[in-house]
Design a protein around this motif. Structure first.
Motif, mmCIF file in Angstrom:
data_model
loop_
_atom_site.group_PDB
_atom_site.id
_atom_site.type_symbol
_atom_site.label_atom_id
_atom_site.label_comp_id
_atom_site.label_asym_id
_atom_site.label_seq_id
_atom_site.Cartn_x
_atom_site.Cartn_y
_atom_site.Cartn_z
ATOM 1 N N THR A 10 0.851 -1.189 0.000
ATOM 2 C CA THR A 10 0.000 0.000 0.000
ATOM 3 C C THR A 10 0.889 1.242 0.000
ATOM 4 O O THR A 10 2.077 1.183 0.347
ATOM 5 N N VAL A 11 0.296 2.376 -0.367
ATOM 6 C CA VAL A 11 1.065 3.628 -0.373
ATOM 7 C C VAL A 11 1.577 3.981 1.030
ATOM 8 O O VAL A 11 2.757 4.321 1.197
ATOM 9 N N PRO A 12 0.741 3.924 2.095
ATOM 10 C CA PRO A 12 1.272 4.225 3.434
ATOM 11 C C PRO A 12 2.402 3.284 3.857
ATOM 12 O O PRO A 12 3.386 3.718 4.449
ATOM 13 N N ALA A 13 2.262 1.985 3.568
ATOM 14 C CA ALA A 13 3.301 1.027 3.960
ATOM 15 C C ALA A 13 4.604 1.296 3.215
ATOM 16 O O ALA A 13 5.692 1.253 3.798
ATOM 17 N N ALA A 14 4.495 1.586 1.926
ATOM 18 C CA ALA A 14 5.693 1.867 1.139
ATOM 19 C C ALA A 14 6.350 3.168 1.581
ATOM 20 O O ALA A 14 7.581 3.265 1.671
ATOM 21 N N ALA A 15 5.520 4.177 1.870
ATOM 22 C CA ALA A 15 6.070 5.453 2.311
ATOM 23 C C ALA A 15 6.755 5.313 3.662
ATOM 24 O O ALA A 15 7.809 5.921 3.905
#
Length: 348
Positions: free
Chosen positions: A39-44
């Protein structure tokens, strides 16, 4: 990079303005970074942790990363980023690096409070950085050339603004018995130990030294005057512009003192008179030498401010002419006769 924060109008900190623009290459960037998380939050979060652990990493980069984590609401990344920041700040011996990093840290602290993002430990890091700045600044302010003084001046202004923001967020009493000045004991203790009092106390101690660059001395005098910490600003300006001072140093003092606007000259006739008297007392060669500094100083004033200063000078000249025209010759006659007798000229 598809969303760029802008400057929001209004005085509140609850409003955000963004400019959104999606580009086709952003799809490729998402695919490229897919290995960091599903997900975007996890990757960020993973990306932020990686940046915090990269060596070597500058203190300013870590403070910027803290701001980005708060803005992106990445609470899982904050502990590691803050730990890296705390370790880096503790080892950095250059006070200018700490001064450059503090404003971003204070913004992050206040922004996190407004947004509701938890940032435990951030306030302690900010306080620690400010303490180290107050200890190291007196040493850093010695033996500076023009370029170094200009660089330090920007850092001083940045820290001063950050301390004002930090102090505004720390207002509020803590209770306790009344103090002698009528405030509660908790309020008095909080004021004495506030970031503002610590910072202004440091500036006051430095401003009394005689080995400062004129630019720094003038700026510290103005800051302390605006904060109500000085009642002898006119005397300090008079000393800085005395005949024993080099014109270039006096011009640098004026530049530092008037940085940020010239309304002070409009509202304080004595200070305006001191600057005017110093300028008109320069020789043609000295005036030519300091003219670039003067143009740089007065060129930063807004057009209405420059007009107001000019009107003040013109009105002062008219007032002086009127005073000369209204001399009482009868009352002045004894003084005139005494002067003529001293000069050996017969009176008529």
């Amino acid at each position: 990079g598809w969303g760029t924060p802008g400057q929001a109008r209004g005085k509140g900190t609850f409003r955000e303005t963004w400019t959104l623009r999606w580009c086709p290459e952003h799809d490729l960037a998402l695919i490229e970074h897919a290995a960091l998380g599903t997900t975007v939050p996890a990757a960020a979060t993973q990306r932020a942790r990686g940046l915090a652990g990269t060596e070597p990493v500058a203190l300013a980069e870590l403070t910027s990363l803290v701001e980005q984590c708060l803005l992106a609401e990445l609470p899982d990344a904050l502990p590691e980023v803050l730990a890296a920041l705390s370790a880096k700040a503790a080892l950095d011996t250059d006070v200018t690096h700490l001064m450059a990093a503090l404003p971003a840290m204070v913004r992050a602290h206040r922004y996190g409070d407004v947004r509701g993002t938890p940032a435990e430990g951030l306030a302690a890091i900010v306080r620690s950085m400010l303490d180290r700045i107050c200890v190291g600044l007196p040493v850093a302010a010695t033996g500076m050339d023009d370029e170094a003084a200009a660089g330090l001046l920007k850092h001083v202004d940045g820290v001063h603004s950050a301390v004002a923001l930090l102090d505004a967020g720390a207002q509020g009493g803590t209770g306790g018995p009344p103090a002698e000045d009528g405030r509660s004991g908790g309020d008095a203790n909080a004021e004495a130990g506030s970031p503002r009092r610590r910072w202004l106390g440091t500036l006051r101690g430095i401003s009394d030294r005689r080995d400062l660059h004129g630019l720094i001395e003038g700026r510290l005098t103005r800051i302390l005057l605006d904060c109500g910490e000085l009642d002898d600003a006119g005397d300090r300006m008079s000393r800085a512009m005395s005949r024993g001072r080099l014109p270039a140093r006096a011009a640098a003092w004026v530049e530092g003192f008037l940085a940020g606007g010239g309304l002070l000259l409009v509202h304080d006739p004595r200070l305006l008179g001191l600057v005017d008297g110093w300028l008109t007392g320069l020789s043609s060669g000295q005036f030519t030498d300091v003219l670039p500094l003067l143009r740089r100083t007065f060129g930063t004033f807004a057009a209405p401010e420059r007009r107001a200063v000019g009107e003040r000078l013109r009105s002062a000249g008219r007032d002086a002419g009127e005073r000369e025209e209204t001399v009482d010759e009868r009352r002045a006659a004894p003084a005139v006769a005494t002067v003529l007798a001293i000069l050996g000229t017969p009176s008529r």
